[in-house]
Design a protein around this motif. Structure first.
Motif, PDB file in Angstrom:
ATOM      1  N   VAL A   1      -0.648  -7.432   7.326  1.00 18.51           N
ATOM      2  CA  VAL A   1       0.041  -6.464   8.159  1.00 18.51           C
ATOM      3  C   VAL A   1       1.481  -6.434   7.678  1.00 18.51           C
ATOM      4  CG1 VAL A   1       0.764  -5.815  10.477  1.00 18.51           C
ATOM      5  CG2 VAL A   1      -1.444  -6.934  10.141  1.00 18.51           C
ATOM      6  N   VAL A   2       1.890  -5.305   7.101  1.00 16.63           N
ATOM      7  CA  VAL A   2       3.276  -5.168   6.664  1.00 16.63           C
ATOM      8  C   VAL A   2       4.132  -4.864   7.881  1.00 16.63           C
ATOM      9  CG1 VAL A   2       4.891  -4.051   5.093  1.00 16.63           C
ATOM     10  CG2 VAL A   2       2.476  -4.227   4.467  1.00 16.63           C
ATOM     11  N   GLU A   3       5.132  -5.728   8.105  1.00 15.02           N
ATOM     12  CA  GLU A   3       6.124  -5.501   9.167  1.00 15.02           C
ATOM     13  C   GLU A   3       7.298  -4.764   8.537  1.00 15.02           C
ATOM     14  OE1 GLU A   3       5.888  -6.242  12.334  1.00 15.02           O
ATOM     15  OE2 GLU A   3       4.214  -7.650  12.446  1.00 15.02           O
ATOM     16  N   LEU A   4       7.538  -3.543   9.001  1.00 17.03           N
ATOM     17  CA  LEU A   4       8.554  -2.675   8.414  1.00 17.03           C
ATOM     18  C   LEU A   4       9.653  -2.392   9.429  1.00 17.03           C
ATOM     19  CD1 LEU A   4       9.624  -0.593   6.273  1.00 17.03           C
ATOM     20  CD2 LEU A   4       8.052   1.062   7.334  1.00 17.03           C
ATOM     21  N   LEU A   5      10.905  -2.559   9.012  1.00 16.94           N
ATOM     22  CA  LEU A   5      12.067  -2.209   9.821  1.00 16.94           C
ATOM     23  C   LEU A   5      12.946  -1.255   9.020  1.00 16.94           C
ATOM     24  CD1 LEU A   5      13.095  -5.750  11.166  1.00 16.94           C
ATOM     25  CD2 LEU A   5      11.891  -3.956  12.431  1.00 16.94           C
ATOM     26  N   VAL A   6      13.339  -0.154   9.641  1.00 12.45           N
ATOM     27  CA  VAL A   6      14.197   0.834   8.982  1.00 12.45           C
ATOM     28  C   VAL A   6      15.352   1.178   9.911  1.00 12.45           C
ATOM     29  CG1 VAL A   6      14.343   3.148   7.962  1.00 12.45           C
ATOM     30  CG2 VAL A   6      12.249   1.795   7.690  1.00 12.45           C
ATOM     31  N   ALA A   7      16.590   1.075   9.395  1.00 11.82           N
ATOM     32  CA  ALA A   7      17.775   1.402  10.185  1.00 11.82           C
ATOM     33  C   ALA A   7      18.675   2.340   9.391  1.00 11.82           C
ATOM     34  CB  ALA A   7      18.554   0.137  10.542  1.00 11.82           C
ATOM     35  N   SER A   8      19.225   3.326  10.060  1.00 13.30           N
ATOM     36  CA  SER A   8      20.152   4.255   9.433  1.00 13.30           C
ATOM     37  C   SER A   8      21.510   3.606   9.266  1.00 13.30           C
ATOM     38  CB  SER A   8      20.293   5.520  10.265  1.00 13.30           C
ATOM     39  OG  SER A   8      21.334   6.345   9.755  1.00 13.30           O
ATOM     40  N   GLY A   9      22.141   3.889   8.137  1.00  9.24           N
ATOM     41  CA  GLY A   9      23.486   3.357   7.892  1.00  9.24           C
ATOM     42  C   GLY A   9      24.584   4.272   8.380  1.00  9.24           C
ATOM     43  N   SER A  10      24.267   5.385   8.979  1.00  8.36           N
ATOM     44  CA  SER A  10      25.298   6.331   9.410  1.00  8.36           C
ATOM     45  C   SER A  10      25.939   5.878  10.701  1.00  8.36           C
ATOM     46  CB  SER A  10      24.681   7.717   9.605  1.00  8.36           C
ATOM     47  OG  SER A  10      23.646   7.676  10.550  1.00  8.36           O
TER      48      SER A  10
ATOM     49  N   ALA B   1      12.855   6.967   7.775  1.00 10.32           N
ATOM     50  CA  ALA B   1      14.196   7.251   7.249  1.00 10.32           C
ATOM     51  C   ALA B   1      14.543   8.727   7.329  1.00 10.32           C
ATOM     52  CB  ALA B   1      14.297   6.779   5.798  1.00 10.32           C
ATOM     53  N   GLY B   2      13.515   9.569   7.443  1.00  8.20           N
ATOM     54  CA  GLY B   2      13.762  11.004   7.520  1.00  8.20           C
ATOM     55  C   GLY B   2      14.189  11.616   6.209  1.00  8.20           C
TER      56      GLY B   2
ATOM     57  N   PRO C   1       0.822  -1.221   0.000  1.00  4.69           N
ATOM     58  CA  PRO C   1       0.000   0.000   0.000  1.00  4.69           C
ATOM     59  C   PRO C   1       0.853   1.267   0.000  1.00  4.69           C
ATOM     60  CG  PRO C   1       0.184  -0.844   2.216  1.00  4.69           C
ATOM     61  CD  PRO C   1       0.887  -1.848   1.336  1.00  4.69           C
ATOM     62  N   PRO C   2       0.313   2.379  -0.508  1.00  4.42           N
ATOM     63  CA  PRO C   2       1.046   3.654  -0.451  1.00  4.42           C
ATOM     64  C   PRO C   2       1.475   4.027   0.956  1.00  4.42           C
ATOM     65  CG  PRO C   2      -0.840   3.842  -1.922  1.00  4.42           C
ATOM     66  CD  PRO C   2      -0.964   2.503  -1.250  1.00  4.42           C
ATOM     67  N   ALA C   3       0.678   3.674   1.959  1.00  2.54           N
ATOM     68  CA  ALA C   3       1.025   4.023   3.346  1.00  2.54           C
ATOM     69  C   ALA C   3       2.350   3.412   3.779  1.00  2.54           C
ATOM     70  CB  ALA C   3      -0.092   3.577   4.288  1.00  2.54           C
ATOM     71  N   LEU C   4       2.726   2.284   3.188  1.00  8.49           N
ATOM     72  CA  LEU C   4       4.023   1.690   3.520  1.00  8.49           C
ATOM     73  C   LEU C   4       5.150   2.630   3.129  1.00  8.49           C
ATOM     74  CD1 LEU C   4       5.985  -0.592   4.295  1.00  8.49           C
ATOM     75  CD2 LEU C   4       5.706  -1.458   1.944  1.00  8.49           C
ATOM     76  N   PHE C   5       5.072   3.199   1.945  1.00  9.48           N
ATOM     77  CA  PHE C   5       6.154   4.057   1.456  1.00  9.48           C
ATOM     78  C   PHE C   5       6.157   5.406   2.182  1.00  9.48           C
ATOM     79  CE2 PHE C   5       5.142   0.885  -1.666  1.00  9.48           C
ATOM     80  CZ  PHE C   5       6.400   0.336  -1.904  1.00  9.48           C
ATOM     81  N   ASP C   6       4.984   5.849   2.603  1.00 11.04           N
ATOM     82  CA  ASP C   6       4.928   7.027   3.479  1.00 11.04           C
ATOM     83  C   ASP C   6       5.678   6.746   4.783  1.00 11.04           C
ATOM     84  OD1 ASP C   6       3.298   8.248   1.579  1.00 11.04           O
ATOM     85  OD2 ASP C   6       1.432   7.771   2.647  1.00 11.04           O
ATOM     86  N   ALA C   7       5.475   5.555   5.337  1.00 14.32           N
ATOM     87  CA  ALA C   7       6.128   5.184   6.596  1.00 14.32           C
ATOM     88  C   ALA C   7       7.636   5.053   6.412  1.00 14.32           C
ATOM     89  CB  ALA C   7       5.545   3.880   7.128  1.00 14.32           C
TER      90      ALA C   7
ATOM     91  N   LEU D   1      25.678   1.615   1.588  1.00 13.62           N
ATOM     92  CA  LEU D   1      24.905   2.801   1.945  1.00 13.62           C
ATOM     93  C   LEU D   1      25.776   4.042   2.077  1.00 13.62           C
ATOM     94  CD1 LEU D   1      22.396   1.459   4.617  1.00 13.62           C
ATOM     95  CD2 LEU D   1      21.795   2.467   2.405  1.00 13.62           C
ATOM     96  N   ARG D   2      25.240   5.154   1.608  1.00 11.05           N
ATOM     97  CA  ARG D   2      25.872   6.447   1.857  1.00 11.05           C
ATOM     98  C   ARG D   2      25.584   6.887   3.285  1.00 11.05           C
ATOM     99  NH1 ARG D   2      23.375   8.838  -3.772  1.00 11.05           N
ATOM    100  NH2 ARG D   2      25.027   8.093  -5.168  1.00 11.05           N
ATOM    101  N   ARG D   3      26.357   7.830   3.761  1.00  6.89           N
ATOM    102  CA  ARG D   3      26.120   8.376   5.091  1.00  6.89           C
ATOM    103  C   ARG D   3      24.692   8.932   5.157  1.00  6.89           C
ATOM    104  NH1 ARG D   3      28.940   9.667   9.477  1.00  6.89           N
ATOM    105  NH2 ARG D   3      28.241  11.393  10.775  1.00  6.89           N
ATOM    106  N   GLY D   4      23.962   8.557   6.188  1.00  8.71           N
ATOM    107  CA  GLY D   4      22.574   8.984   6.303  1.00  8.71           C
ATOM    108  C   GLY D   4      21.597   8.130   5.538  1.00  8.71           C
ATOM    109  N   GLY D   5      22.097   7.085   4.848  1.00  5.46           N
ATOM    110  CA  GLY D   5      21.215   6.192   4.112  1.00  5.46           C
ATOM    111  C   GLY D   5      20.483   5.238   5.043  1.00  5.46           C
ATOM    112  N   ALA D   6      19.556   4.492   4.490  1.00  3.33           N
ATOM    113  CA  ALA D   6      18.706   3.634   5.315  1.00  3.33           C
ATOM    114  C   ALA D   6      18.568   2.243   4.722  1.00  3.33           C
ATOM    115  CB  ALA D   6      17.319   4.254   5.480  1.00  3.33           C
TER     116      ALA D   6
END
Length: 256
Positions: free
Chosen positions: A247-256, A39-40, A28-34, A131-136
């Motif tokens: 239910v989409v399980e989403l995990l996001v981590a910064s590479g910085s 990721a900021g 869903p579009p809401a996944l990409f919004d999240a 990943l670049r600095r600040g990437g996710a």
């Protein structure tokens, strides 16, 4: 699960690539919004590497959000289907344990339904390298909404028929941070996104039977299950249209 059986299941998708592309759920579009929120940063204009891209279901949606996407896919059959479905998006053969990409070349690395096919002790350092600095690093899975009675009952029937843990087996086993990164190098933010789609019963059956546990079980075992499952589903959905709830399980981590 033994390493050889794990590999057999990972390769099983290549022979079923067209079935996978035609019947698997999207996102869903809401996944990409999240993803953007956690990721900021926006996907538009970002350099995104979609690993384990399969037939390109997620890749196409990332491209549609304005990202500059390159897909990475190990399987010959899946890659061929990807090229057929997404002729304008570049794809390279490879996997997350050894990415065929330069250092610090990506703003996002995404895995849709694919991280559990990697070896995190190798794929985590590879993601951090690329990943670049600040990437996710962004991982997600469409998981079945087991609070819905008919879905829970179906999962139990799958577990009994194939003698496996149906929930984990159908959805991948890496949706929790500790499993996603046993190295402890990453700090994941977690989000759940609930959504649904309505599909004919045949599409639903083709969807579930495109999962690896079905693909390696053999035609006789799979056909027997699907014949019985059709009858079960038609008692719940007599009109022949199934409401699949995820239910989409989403995990996001910064590479910085």
């Amino acid at each position: 699960m033994t390493a050889s059986f794990h590999a057999t299941r990972a390769h099983s998708f290549n022979a079923a690539a067209a079935q996978y592309a035609a019947n698997r759920p999207s996102y869903p579009p809401a996944l990409f919004d999240a993803i953007e929120e956690l990721a900021g940063r926006p996907l538009e204009g970002a350099r995104v590497v979609d690993v384990g891209a399969g037939t390109g279901i997620a890749t196409a949606l990332l491209h549609g959000r304005g990202a500059e996407v390159v897909a990475v896919e190990p399987g010959e059959g899946m890659a061929a289907q990807f090229r057929h479905t997404n002729p304008g998006i570049p794809i390279v053969r490879g996997n997350g344990n050894q990415l065929p990409l330069a250092d610090a070349s990506a703003d996002f690395i995404t895995y849709a339904q694919a991280w559990h096919w990697t070896e995190p002790v190798r794929s985590v350092p590879e993601a951090l390298r690329v990943l670049r600095r600040g990437g996710a690093l962004t991982l997600w899975w469409n998981t079945s909404a087991l609070d819905v009675p008919w879905i829970d009952a179906q999962s139990e029937r799958i577990r009994r028929h194939f003698s496996v843990d149906g929930v984990v087996d159908r959805n991948g086993s890496g949706m929790h941070s500790a499993l996603a990164d046993p190295t402890g190098r990453l700090h994941f933010a977690h989000r759940r996104v609930r959504w649904s789609r309505h599909v004919p019963v045949d599409t639903h059956l083709a969807n579930i039977s495109s999962h690896s546990i079905f693909l390696v079980a053999g035609e006789e075992s799979t056909e027997a299950f699907l014949a019985e499952e059709r009858d079960q589903l038609l008692t719940v959905f007599p009109g022949g249209v199934v409401e699949e709830i995820y239910v989409v399980e989403l995990l996001v981590a910064s590479g910085s």
